[in-house]
Design an enzyme around this catalytic site. Structure first.
Site, PDB file in Angstrom:
ATOM      1  N   ALA A  14       3.531   5.916  -2.678  1.00 16.70           N
ATOM      2  CA  ALA A  14       4.562   7.137  -2.695  1.00 16.70           C
ATOM      3  C   ALA A  14       4.282   6.717  -4.695  1.00 16.70           C
ATOM      4  CB  ALA A  14       5.726   5.900  -2.771  1.00 16.70           C
TER       5      ALA A  14
ATOM      6  N   GLY B 114       0.931  -1.649   0.052  1.00 16.74           N
ATOM      7  CA  GLY B 114       0.274   0.305   0.140  1.00 16.74           C
ATOM      8  C   GLY B 114       0.506   1.680  -0.028  1.00 16.74           C
ATOM      9  N   CYS B 115       1.948   1.487   0.962  1.00 21.40           N
ATOM     10  CA  CYS B 115       2.256   2.091   1.195  1.00 21.40           C
ATOM     11  C   CYS B 115       3.780   2.992  -0.225  1.00 21.40           C
ATOM     12  CB  CYS B 115       3.667   1.958   2.246  1.00 21.40           C
ATOM     13  SG  CYS B 115       3.221   2.037   3.321  1.00 21.40           S
ATOM     14  N   THR B 116       4.038   1.667  -0.368  1.00 22.91           N
ATOM     15  CA  THR B 116       4.797   1.537  -2.343  1.00 22.91           C
ATOM     16  C   THR B 116       3.676   2.443  -3.703  1.00 22.91           C
ATOM     17  OG1 THR B 116       6.703   0.152  -1.535  1.00 22.91           O
ATOM     18  CG2 THR B 116       5.740   0.320  -4.014  1.00 22.91           C
TER      19      THR B 116
END
Length: 173
Positions: A69, A64-66
């Site tokens: 970003a 999710g963070c990737t």
């Protein structure tokens, strides 16, 4: 029944009792002074006079963070085109941010809030003593340092478009 680490982390993230008080829309944004992925220092005051999106995320290099970003990366010219800046914040280290930023060629600042003080000031810190993360939330801060929008529920796939639309509306574009 086997419970995965991801399932345990998801359960922990969902516990509302561990949340800190979040500043309200219309209030001054909490100040910060943190190092970015290159070791350079950044403070909220550095962005005075500019619309700023501060997005908090749990952990470098997770799905999710990737996604989030990379969506900010892919839309960075749209943000720059309307005169807005983007800053990511997590409780990971400068070194971790450097690796994450280099791997995904992130053209914006990601700040290492290693002590969790900024995440705590924004009410997004989740601290279980063994693990500490920032929950996935974002804030739009106006040129005077006032919180203009707060996103408590963020979908990494669509959040960038939502923020861009709201920034344009707030800026009267």
């Amino acid at each position: 029944m086997k419970v995965t680490i991801t399932a345990r982390l998801t359960l922990l993230i969902s516990l509302p009792a561990l949340a800190n008080e979040t500043p309200e829309v219309g209030e001054a944004a909490p100040g910060f002074r943190l190092q970015d992925q290159n070791g350079d220092w950044h403070a909220l005051e550095d962005y005075r006079g500019t619309w700023l999106t501060v997005y908090f995320y749990p952990k470098d290099d997770t799905p999710g963070c990737t996604t989030e970003a990379c969506n900010f990366r892919d839309n960075i010219y749209a943000f720059k085109g309307i005169g807005a800046e983007v800053v990511g914040v997590s409780v990971d280290t400068v070194e971790s941010h450097k690796d994450f930023s280099d791997k995904y060629k992130l053209p914006f600042v990601i700040l290492a809030d290693e002590e969790g003080t900024t995440a705590e000031a924004y009410g997004v810190l989740r601290d279980w003593k063994l693990i500490q993360i920032a929950s996935r939330q974002s804030f739009i801060i106006d040129p005077d340092g006032i919180i203009a929008r707060h996103y408590e529920k963020v979908d990494p796939d669509t959040h960038t478009d939502e923020v861009l639309a709201d920034l344009k509306a707030l800026m009267g574009q």
